[in-house]
Design a protein around this motif. Structure first.
Motif, mmCIF file in Angstrom:
data_model
loop_
_atom_site.group_PDB
_atom_site.id
_atom_site.type_symbol
_atom_site.label_atom_id
_atom_site.label_comp_id
_atom_site.label_asym_id
_atom_site.label_seq_id
_atom_site.Cartn_x
_atom_site.Cartn_y
_atom_site.Cartn_z
ATOM 1 N N LYS A 1 -2.471 -9.751 -0.224
ATOM 2 C CA LYS A 1 -2.976 -8.662 0.610
ATOM 3 C C LYS A 1 -2.916 -9.011 2.099
ATOM 4 O O LYS A 1 -2.771 -8.130 2.937
ATOM 5 C CB LYS A 1 -4.417 -8.329 0.225
ATOM 6 C CG LYS A 1 -4.571 -7.633 -1.124
ATOM 7 C CD LYS A 1 -6.022 -7.283 -1.379
ATOM 8 C CE LYS A 1 -6.186 -6.503 -2.677
ATOM 9 N NZ LYS A 1 -7.589 -6.142 -2.946
ATOM 10 N N SER B 1 1.022 4.668 -0.828
ATOM 11 C CA SER B 1 0.078 3.549 -0.943
ATOM 12 C C SER B 1 -0.506 3.111 0.391
ATOM 13 O O SER B 1 -1.392 2.258 0.428
ATOM 14 C CB SER B 1 0.794 2.347 -1.574
ATOM 15 O OG SER B 1 1.737 1.828 -0.647
ATOM 16 N N GLU C 1 1.982 -5.796 -9.977
ATOM 17 C CA GLU C 1 0.899 -4.897 -10.400
ATOM 18 C C GLU C 1 0.653 -5.009 -11.896
ATOM 19 O O GLU C 1 -0.494 -5.139 -12.347
ATOM 20 C CB GLU C 1 1.263 -3.449 -10.077
ATOM 21 C CG GLU C 1 0.781 -2.924 -8.769
ATOM 22 C CD GLU C 1 1.024 -1.435 -8.630
ATOM 23 O OE1 GLU C 1 0.458 -0.846 -7.712
ATOM 24 O OE2 GLU C 1 1.795 -0.854 -9.422
ATOM 25 N N ARG D 1 -1.839 -3.187 -1.197
ATOM 26 C CA ARG D 1 -1.719 -3.703 -2.564
ATOM 27 C C ARG D 1 -3.092 -3.711 -3.239
ATOM 28 O O ARG D 1 -4.112 -3.878 -2.570
ATOM 29 C CB ARG D 1 -1.187 -5.138 -2.565
ATOM 30 C CG ARG D 1 0.121 -5.355 -1.828
ATOM 31 C CD ARG D 1 0.342 -6.854 -1.647
ATOM 32 N NE ARG D 1 1.490 -7.134 -0.794
ATOM 33 C CZ ARG D 1 2.724 -7.365 -1.230
ATOM 34 N NH1 ARG D 1 2.954 -7.361 -2.523
ATOM 35 N NH2 ARG D 1 3.706 -7.609 -0.394
ATOM 36 N N ASP D 2 -3.097 -3.629 -4.561
ATOM 37 C CA ASP D 2 -4.342 -3.734 -5.313
ATOM 38 C C ASP D 2 -4.534 -5.113 -5.930
ATOM 39 O O ASP D 2 -5.550 -5.374 -6.566
ATOM 40 C CB ASP D 2 -4.376 -2.684 -6.438
ATOM 41 C CG ASP D 2 -4.443 -1.265 -5.895
ATOM 42 O OD1 ASP D 2 -5.059 -1.077 -4.822
ATOM 43 O OD2 ASP D 2 -3.880 -0.351 -6.526
ATOM 44 N N TYR D 3 -3.576 -5.988 -5.747
ATOM 45 C CA TYR D 3 -3.641 -7.319 -6.344
ATOM 46 C C TYR D 3 -3.617 -8.379 -5.248
ATOM 47 O O TYR D 3 -3.221 -8.109 -4.112
ATOM 48 C CB TYR D 3 -2.470 -7.541 -7.310
ATOM 49 C CG TYR D 3 -1.118 -7.299 -6.696
ATOM 50 C CD1 TYR D 3 -0.430 -8.316 -6.034
ATOM 51 C CD2 TYR D 3 -0.522 -6.042 -6.752
ATOM 52 C CE1 TYR D 3 0.802 -8.095 -5.448
ATOM 53 C CE2 TYR D 3 0.713 -5.814 -6.167
ATOM 54 C CZ TYR D 3 1.373 -6.836 -5.516
ATOM 55 O OH TYR D 3 2.597 -6.610 -4.932
#
Length: 367
Positions: free
Chosen positions: A327, A255, A341, A259-261
């Motif tokens: 983030k 990754s 997630e 983070r994607d959130y």
């Protein structure tokens, strides 16, 4: 062992509580990770605990037992003694494991193993869902350097792991015995030696995970270099068979620490306590500089009172609001990452959490 989830989450086995949380109900955590002390017998090169300094309280037997009783009463399902301290440094560890199990809680322990008393293994192994040894090298010299310990530690640890495997087999216990390697790219030379060692000892699994760092990069983890470990990690996974599982936590390793959130929704379901007794949403917020996110201390106030109190939910609501951005305001890829997630995708991307069908996943209450 193929049913052991080492890179993911088990929320589908707890759909009712997830839905209650999403509907605004105040739910008890499913899992709590905590330590019984902030002390440690090692000085590992990748230790995140060094970044978690906070005021230490005295975790007495009464305090620990009160917490375990409270947890069972309000509906917590599992307690893992894994956090910012080495719980084998506490004289109350063995009694705490047995008290938790007597209360109906699933209990687990993560440890470097050096202070684990061999004569107590027969007492605690039947009470544990899993026992995980934190070991990041398969060779004695490298082990001592990586873990910041004396040269004789490696032999003691390996003998203790072997004894655990022996007791498990002789008593036909359900406890899962595993090894965990915290992988820094510069430790890649130890992946195969440790993989072979785990196979030869007879443990159930080896999990190889990334190393977390704080938002300032204090540990200096170079996430770009993990890509260089892909081939050797795949080679290690090739040692898996029907009795021994080797898994890399690919979703975090690849990754690049991102983070994607943005908001943090997971802590109401999976919380962490410091070995000082501090209650905070997660281990990355233990340090005193994050005291705006500190809820209280179980040495001062019972966990049941904290959980019912206004402060507990104020803090959890804050990190789930647009006033908090995981983030930029958190370290890299926390314990709650996979749960975060999933909940983010439910709330923002129309993910539907399907109820688990069939036999429950292993260790289902350690989400």
């Amino acid at each position: 062992m193929s049913e052991l989830i080492l890179d993911g989450h088990k929320l589908s086995a707890h759909k009712e509580r997830v839905e209650a949380l999403l509907n605004g109900e105040r739910v008890a955590p499913i899992t709590i990770d905590c330590a019984l002390t902030r002390r440690c017998s090692y000085n590992c090169v990748y230790c995140y605990g060094k970044l978690q300094e906070n005021d230490e309280k005295r975790m007495t037997k009464d305090v620990i037992f009160r917490f375990l009783d409270d947890a069972a009463e309000i509906g917590v399902k599992a307690i893992s003694f894994v956090s910012d301290g080495e719980s084998t440094c506490s004289p109350h560890l063995y009694d705490a494991i047995l008290r938790g199990r007597e209360n109906g809680l699933d209990m687990a322990l993560g440890t470097n193993g050096y202070l684990l008393k061999d004569e107590r293994l027969s007492d605690i192994l039947p009470a544990l869902t899993y026992l995980r040894f934190n070991i990041s090298a398969g060779q004695p010299e490298r082990y001592a350097k990586i873990h910041g310990c004396s040269d004789n530690c490696f032999e003691k640890i390996i003998n203790t792991v072997k004894l655990c495997v022996k007791i498990k087999k002789e008593k036909a216990l359900d406890v899962t015995i595993g090894l965990q390697m915290v992988l820094l790219p510069e430790l890649a030379d130890q992946i195969i030696p440790l993989t072979k060692l785990g196979r030869d000892i007879g443990v159930d699994y080896l999990v190889i995970k990334h190393c977390s760092d704080d938002e300032s990069g204090s540990l200096g983890v170079d996430y770009e270099r993990y890509v260089d470990c892909i081939d050797i990690l795949k080679e290690a996974e090739g040692y898996s068979d029907d009795k021994y599982l080797v898994r890399a936590k690919w979703s975090k390793i690849l990754s690049k620490g991102k983070r994607d959130y943005e908001q943090c929704y997971g802590p109401p379901l999976i919380m962490q306590f410091s070995g000082s007794g501090l209650v905070a949403p997660c281990g990355m917020l233990f340090n005193n500089k994050y005291n705006k996110y500190h809820i209280g201390n179980i040495a001062d106030t019972s966990f049941k009172e904290l959980w019912k109190g206004k402060r507990y939910w104020e803090v959890l609501d804050l990190i789930a609001s647009d006033k908090f951005n995981a983030k930029t305001m958190c370290g890299s890829l926390c314990l709650q990452h996979k749960v975060n997630e999933c909940l983010w995708n439910i709330k923002h991307n129309n993910l539907v959490l399907k109820e688990h069908i069939g036999a429950p996943p292993m260790h289902k209450n350690f989400i």
